[in-house]
Design a protein around this motif. Structure first.
Motif, short mmCIF file in Angstrom:
data_model
loop_
_atom_site.label_atom_id
_atom_site.label_comp_id
_atom_site.label_asym_id
_atom_site.label_seq_id
_atom_site.Cartn_x
_atom_site.Cartn_y
_atom_site.Cartn_z
N ASN A 111 21.52 -2.29 12.17
CA ASN A 111 22.91 -2.20 12.61
C ASN A 111 23.25 -3.37 13.54
OD1 ASN A 111 25.47 -1.35 13.57
ND2 ASN A 111 24.55 0.02 15.05
N TRP A 140 23.64 -6.68 11.76
CA TRP A 140 24.93 -6.82 11.09
C TRP A 140 26.05 -7.12 12.08
CZ3 TRP A 140 23.99 -1.60 8.29
CH2 TRP A 140 23.23 -1.82 7.14
N ASN A 141 25.98 -6.59 13.29
CA ASN A 141 27.13 -6.58 14.19
C ASN A 141 27.01 -7.46 15.42
OD1 ASN A 141 28.96 -4.66 12.84
ND2 ASN A 141 27.20 -3.31 13.02
N THR A 177 27.33 -10.55 17.85
CA THR A 177 28.26 -11.67 17.99
C THR A 177 27.93 -12.42 19.28
OG1 THR A 177 29.89 -10.32 19.16
CG2 THR A 177 30.15 -10.48 16.76
N LYS A 208 31.23 -0.23 19.95
CA LYS A 208 30.89 -1.65 19.94
C LYS A 208 29.92 -1.94 21.08
CE LYS A 208 33.09 -6.22 19.86
NZ LYS A 208 31.93 -6.85 19.32
#
Length: 154
Positions: free
Chosen positions: A33, A36-37, A39, A94
């Motif tokens: 996870n 993928w996320n 940043t 998030k």
């Protein structure tokens, strides 16, 4: 079944390995996870590191489950079973890169502790194959935790 380990000990070892499998699967899912996320400025470094770690975890799942089966016990394999057995908490919402790292450090350390907690019964039962598996898992998770932890140092 007669492999030199009593049924009672095989069941205790398999129970511990089931917790290890659940922790490993949950950490795998969390790491994937985050891959993928993630940043931010450390994107490439973390994206690649997370991929290396989740790939290694994915391969380890089979080894752990097959050891449980070799002991004559059914391996857990559902989200519901894993949720009951794991100590690793899911992340929600998030999550920033630094928090991802912190959560993965905690997850790596949790898997290490779970593996270490099984050693007493494994040693007492003379279960060298499981001892070998646990030693390898602890080495990998301790190294991963160290590598992740080093990213948090200033």
């Amino acid at each position: 079944m007669d492999i030199g380990i009593s049924k009672k000990d095989r069941e205790k070892i398999a129970d511990g390995l089931s917790h290890l499998l659940a922790d490993s699967f949950t950490l795998y899912l969390k790491t994937h996870n985050f891959h993928w996320n993630v940043t931010g400025p450390m994107f490439n470094t973390l994206h690649v590191m997370f991929m290396d770690q989740y790939t290694e975890l994915w391969n380890a799942l089979d080894l752990i489950a097959e050891r449980i089966r070799a002991l004559g016990v059914a391996a857990p394999g559902t989200y519901r079973e894993f949720a009951k057995l794991t100590v690793i908490k899911e992340s929600e919402g998030k999550v920033g890169a630094e928090e991802m790292i912190k959560q993965l450090v905690a997850g790596q350390e949790a898997v290490t502790k779970t593996a270490r907690s099984i050693f007493a019964i494994v040693d007492k039962a003379g279960d060298e194959p499981t001892a070998d598996l646990l030693t390898q898992r602890m080495q990998i998770h301790e190294k991963n935790a160290w590598m992740l932890r080093s990213l948090l140092e200033n």
